[in-house]
Enzyme design. Structure first.
Site, PDB file in Angstrom:
ATOM      1  N   GLY A  89      -2.819 -13.843  -2.837  1.00  4.16           N
ATOM      2  CA  GLY A  89      -2.336 -12.591  -2.253  1.00  4.16           C
ATOM      3  C   GLY A  89      -2.233 -11.437  -3.257  1.00  4.16           C
ATOM      4  O   GLY A  89      -1.609 -10.421  -2.977  1.00  4.16           O
ATOM      5  N   GLY A 121       3.932  -1.401  -9.523  1.00  2.00           N
ATOM      6  CA  GLY A 121       4.985  -2.024  -8.713  1.00  2.00           C
ATOM      7  C   GLY A 121       6.408  -1.883  -9.221  1.00  2.00           C
ATOM      8  O   GLY A 121       7.066  -0.870  -8.991  1.00  2.00           O
ATOM      9  N   LYS A 129      -4.385   4.703  -9.792  1.00  3.61           N
ATOM     10  CA  LYS A 129      -3.103   4.660 -10.508  1.00  3.61           C
ATOM     11  C   LYS A 129      -3.176   5.516 -11.786  1.00  3.61           C
ATOM     12  O   LYS A 129      -2.203   6.192 -12.137  1.00  3.61           O
ATOM     13  CB  LYS A 129      -2.752   3.209 -10.831  1.00  3.61           C
ATOM     14  CG  LYS A 129      -2.424   2.407  -9.559  1.00  3.61           C
ATOM     15  CD  LYS A 129      -2.411   0.911  -9.800  1.00  3.61           C
ATOM     16  CE  LYS A 129      -2.022   0.136  -8.546  1.00  3.61           C
ATOM     17  NZ  LYS A 129      -2.275  -1.312  -8.663  1.00  3.61           N
ATOM     18  N   GLY A 138       3.953  -7.392  -5.591  1.00  4.81           N
ATOM     19  CA  GLY A 138       4.810  -8.446  -5.031  1.00  4.81           C
ATOM     20  C   GLY A 138       5.969  -7.851  -4.268  1.00  4.81           C
ATOM     21  O   GLY A 138       6.372  -6.707  -4.488  1.00  4.81           O
TER      22      GLY A 138
HETATM   23  P1  NAP Z   1       0.872  -5.224   4.326  1.00  2.00           P
HETATM   24  O1  NAP Z   1       1.501  -6.521   3.927  1.00  2.00           O
HETATM   25  O2  NAP Z   1      -0.518  -5.248   4.832  1.00  2.00           O
HETATM   26  O3  NAP Z   1       1.832  -4.546   5.408  1.00  2.00           O
HETATM   27  C1  NAP Z   1       1.491  -3.401   6.128  1.00  2.00           C
HETATM   28  C2  NAP Z   1       2.530  -3.193   7.231  1.00  2.00           C
HETATM   29  O4  NAP Z   1       2.285  -1.959   7.875  1.00  2.00           O
HETATM   30  C3  NAP Z   1       2.544  -4.262   8.308  1.00  2.00           C
HETATM   31  O5  NAP Z   1       3.851  -4.523   8.709  1.00  2.00           O
HETATM   32  C4  NAP Z   1       1.756  -3.630   9.457  1.00  2.00           C
HETATM   33  O6  NAP Z   1       2.209  -4.064  10.741  1.00  2.00           O
HETATM   34  C5  NAP Z   1       2.086  -2.158   9.271  1.00  2.00           C
HETATM   35  N1  NAP Z   1       0.984  -1.280   9.646  1.00  2.00           N
HETATM   36  C6  NAP Z   1      -0.209  -1.143   9.036  1.00  2.00           C
HETATM   37  N2  NAP Z   1      -0.960  -0.216   9.651  1.00  2.00           N
HETATM   38  C7  NAP Z   1      -0.219   0.229  10.681  1.00  2.00           C
HETATM   39  C8  NAP Z   1      -0.443   1.187  11.700  1.00  2.00           C
HETATM   40  N3  NAP Z   1      -1.577   1.874  11.777  1.00  2.00           N
HETATM   41  N4  NAP Z   1       0.541   1.404  12.594  1.00  2.00           N
HETATM   42  C9  NAP Z   1       1.689   0.703  12.539  1.00  2.00           C
HETATM   43  N5  NAP Z   1       1.968  -0.196  11.595  1.00  2.00           N
HETATM   44  C10 NAP Z   1       1.018  -0.437  10.672  1.00  2.00           C
HETATM   45  O7  NAP Z   1       0.886  -4.196   3.101  1.00  2.00           O
HETATM   46  P2  NAP Z   1       1.780  -4.261   1.772  1.00  2.00           P
HETATM   47  O8  NAP Z   1       1.148  -5.209   0.813  1.00  2.00           O
HETATM   48  O9  NAP Z   1       3.190  -4.404   2.124  1.00  2.00           O
HETATM   49  O10 NAP Z   1       1.493  -2.808   1.166  1.00  2.00           O
HETATM   50  C11 NAP Z   1       2.043  -1.649   1.733  1.00  2.00           C
HETATM   51  C12 NAP Z   1       1.794  -0.432   0.827  1.00  2.00           C
HETATM   52  O11 NAP Z   1       2.385  -0.668  -0.437  1.00  2.00           O
HETATM   53  C13 NAP Z   1       0.315  -0.132   0.527  1.00  2.00           C
HETATM   54  O12 NAP Z   1       0.161   1.262   0.412  1.00  2.00           O
HETATM   55  C14 NAP Z   1       0.082  -0.802  -0.825  1.00  2.00           C
HETATM   56  O13 NAP Z   1      -0.974  -0.234  -1.554  1.00  2.00           O
HETATM   57  C15 NAP Z   1       1.413  -0.527  -1.488  1.00  2.00           C
HETATM   58  N6  NAP Z   1       1.753  -1.466  -2.549  1.00  2.00           N
HETATM   59  C16 NAP Z   1       1.733  -2.792  -2.306  1.00  2.00           C
HETATM   60  C17 NAP Z   1       2.093  -3.666  -3.316  1.00  2.00           C
HETATM   61  C18 NAP Z   1       2.117  -5.149  -3.061  1.00  2.00           C
HETATM   62  O14 NAP Z   1       2.514  -5.889  -3.956  1.00  2.00           O
HETATM   63  N7  NAP Z   1       1.743  -5.626  -1.889  1.00  2.00           N
HETATM   64  C19 NAP Z   1       2.452  -3.171  -4.571  1.00  2.00           C
HETATM   65  C20 NAP Z   1       2.496  -1.793  -4.793  1.00  2.00           C
HETATM   66  C21 NAP Z   1       2.136  -0.946  -3.764  1.00  2.00           C
HETATM   67  P3  NAP Z   1       2.144  -5.602  11.225  1.00  2.00           P
HETATM   68  O15 NAP Z   1       3.127  -6.337  10.367  1.00  2.00           O
HETATM   69  O16 NAP Z   1       2.538  -5.595  12.639  1.00  2.00           O
HETATM   70  O17 NAP Z   1       0.727  -6.035  10.981  1.00  2.00           O
HETATM   71  N1  HSE Z   2      -4.119  -5.106  -5.702  1.00  2.00           N
HETATM   72  C1  HSE Z   2      -3.130  -4.478  -6.517  1.00  2.00           C
HETATM   73  C2  HSE Z   2      -3.115  -5.189  -7.857  1.00  2.00           C
HETATM   74  C3  HSE Z   2      -1.752  -4.548  -5.846  1.00  2.00           C
HETATM   75  O1  HSE Z   2      -3.755  -6.237  -7.985  1.00  2.00           O
HETATM   76  O2  HSE Z   2      -2.495  -4.694  -8.802  1.00  2.00           O
HETATM   77  C4  HSE Z   2      -0.716  -3.652  -6.454  1.00  2.00           C
HETATM   78  O3  HSE Z   2      -1.044  -2.295  -6.366  1.00  2.00           O
END
Ligand code: NAP
Ligand code: HSE
Length: 428
Positions: A187, A134, A205, A302
């Site tokens: 979360g 992250g 990763k 986050g």
């Molecule tokens: P998330 O909260 O589930 O958000 C996904 C977003 O993408 C939502 O806004 C969703 O729309 C939209 N979406 C998903 N599928 C779609 C589709 N087929 N067509 C159109 N829109 C679509 O995910 P996130 O936690 O932000 O994570 C996003 C990416 O970042 C992932 O690849 C994850 O591995 C990576 N990541 C996340 C974190 C973390 O801390 N969360 C850290 C590092 C990397 P709606 O809002 O309308 O549902």
């Molecule tokens: N599920 C992942 C973690 C989110 O716990 O590190 C960030 O990639």
């Protein structure tokens, strides 16, 4: 100054953070990159969904091609997740000359080389700092900061969910099931936590980190992966009693141009810097031949930490646009991939056996170690209060993995050994 226009794919946790930082830090971003950065359109699944930030409704779309095919958009920021569909969108955006910033470790671990090749052909940037750990700027550090050194070891706590779970199990004695539920409520865990607890998220990763660290084309299949589902409270107690902590560790090691990569629950000596990384935090320990030990620590997930890395990538794209050097980064991969065999992978092991408590048992066990040339650092036997068996705790000296596996195979057929209870790699 002409603004640089961004199409954001996804407005979930990370996408929301990207909007907040781009809007909140606009002046600094303009000063550092030389252009205003404007989020022009945002792809979501459901435009009607309530959001935690105010977005002009006309910016939201449910049609990806409204963004990908918009000639006005210079950069795509992909934070929607998923692999196949996302890959299609990114390849099409590159084909249309758009630069790409992504946080998607699944995509980059599985299709990174193909996407980076396409980007080079198109003279486009693809940056993916947020995909590992992250908010820790580890990808640029491996590419640029270590360009003058030869990295021999990368050890990573790169999954916050499992580190949170193991910390709670260690410090508060919480059970596996209870702490997993808690991590989901907070979360931290992926929608399906299997990829966290089975080590797959960390393996993806480590694929990315070892590709960059060893400058070779590492594939996900090259990472030997074991998750934390088998870790018991008993194992954690033994680890602590012996001066270790249990961590789900990614370990990439190189020796004489051959390397091995694994993810597994590991007993880490409590004096090692990575042993003190607790809770949802991530850390990446890197050993370079010239620099020696380094360690990078911070929030691995986050909204704002992850978005910080994404927006830093955006600034890098805009700076490259100003200089006219997009897509000219040297490929990080130029070495042949030579993986170690199990005979060449060496480490210490912790082995916990449940055995019959009678004369001669220990002698049979040590004889098997000797016959496979595995030398022992310590052996401890104690009665098991809950049943008539005894427990034998063994820590080996450095031994090759294949020899230890042969020992364990023989143990499983030996009558006096009731159970090979646990086996862990030992670090530090
Ligand atoms: P998330 O909260 O589930 O958000 C996904 C977003 O993408 C939502 O806004 C969703 O729309 C939209 N979406 C998903 N599928 C779609 C589709 N087929 N067509 C159109 N829109 C679509 O995910 P996130 O936690 O932000 O994570 C996003 C990416 O970042 C992932 O690849 C994850 O591995 C990576 N990541 C996340 C974190 C973390 O801390 N969360 C850290 C590092 C990397 P709606 O809002 O309308 O549902
Ligand atoms: N599920 C992942 C973690 C989110 O716990 O590190 C960030 O990639």
């Amino acid at each position: 100054m002409k603004p640089v226009k961004v199409g954001l794919l996804g407005l979930g946790t990370v996408g929301t953070g990207v909007v907040r930082i781009v809007e909140g830090h606009q002046d600094d971003l303009r000063s550092q990159s030389g252009s205003p950065i404007v989020i022009e359109k945002i792809l979501v699944q459901n435009r009607e969904k309530a959001r935690s930030i105010t977005i002009e409704p006309s910016k939201l779309t449910e049609d990806p091609y409204e963004i990908i095919q918009d000639p006005e958009i210079d950069v795509i920021v992909e934070v929607m997740g998923g692999v196949q569909q996302t890959k299609e969108y990114i390849l099409e955006a590159l084909a249309r000359g758009k630069h790409v910033v992504t946080a998607n470790k699944d995509l980059m671990a599985m299709h990174g080389p193909e996407i980076l090749r396409k980007a080079q052909e198109q003279r486009c940037d693809v940056f993916y700092e947020a995909s590992v750990a992250g908010g820790i700027p580890i990808i640029r550090t491996l590419i640029d900061g270590f360009s003058s050194d030869r990295i021999t070891k990368i050890m990573g706590i790169v999954n916050g969910t499992t580190n949170y779970m193991l910390t709670k199990m260690t410090q508060e004695g919480v059970s596996y099931d209870d702490v997993l539920k808690e991590a989901q409520l907070l979360g931290y865990a992926e929608a399906d936590p299997t990829s966290d607890v089975e080590g797959l998220d960390a393996a993806r990763k480590m694929t990315i980190l070892s590709t960059l660290g060893f400058r070779a084309d590492v594939a996900l299949e090259d990472v030997s992966t074991k998750g934390m589902t088998g870790v018991s409270k008993e194992d954690i107690l033994y680890a602590n009693r012996l001066g270790y902590v249990l961590k789900l560790l990614g370990i990439a090691e190189r020796q004489d141009d051959q390397f091995s990569i694994s993810v597994q629950p590991t007993m880490v000596k409590n004096t090692h810097p990575i042993a003190s990384v607790n809770g949802v935090y991530n850390a990446v320990y890197v050993y370079g031949e010239a620099v020696g030990e380094t360690m990078f620590y911070g929030a691995g997930a986050g909204e704002l930490p992850t978005a910080t890395s994404i927006v830093a990538d955006l600034v890098a794209v805009v700076r490259n646009l100003k200089l006219g050097v997009n897509g000219l980064q040297q490929t990080p991969v130029y070495k042949e991939k030579k993986l170690k065999t199990d005979e060449q992978i060496s480490s210490k092991y912790f082995i916990l056996l449940h055995v019959e408590d009678r004369a001669g048992v220990l002698a049979q066990i040590t004889q098997i170690f000797a016959s496979h040339e595995v030398s022992l650092e310590s052996v401890l036997q104690q009665p098991n209060e809950s049943n008539p068996e005894a427990e034998i705790i063994i820590i080996t000296h450095d031994a090759n993995k294949a020899a230890v596996d042969r020992v364990l195979d023989q143990f499983r057929t030996l009558g006096v050994i009731r159970k090979v209870k646990s086996v862990y790699r030992v670090e530090g």
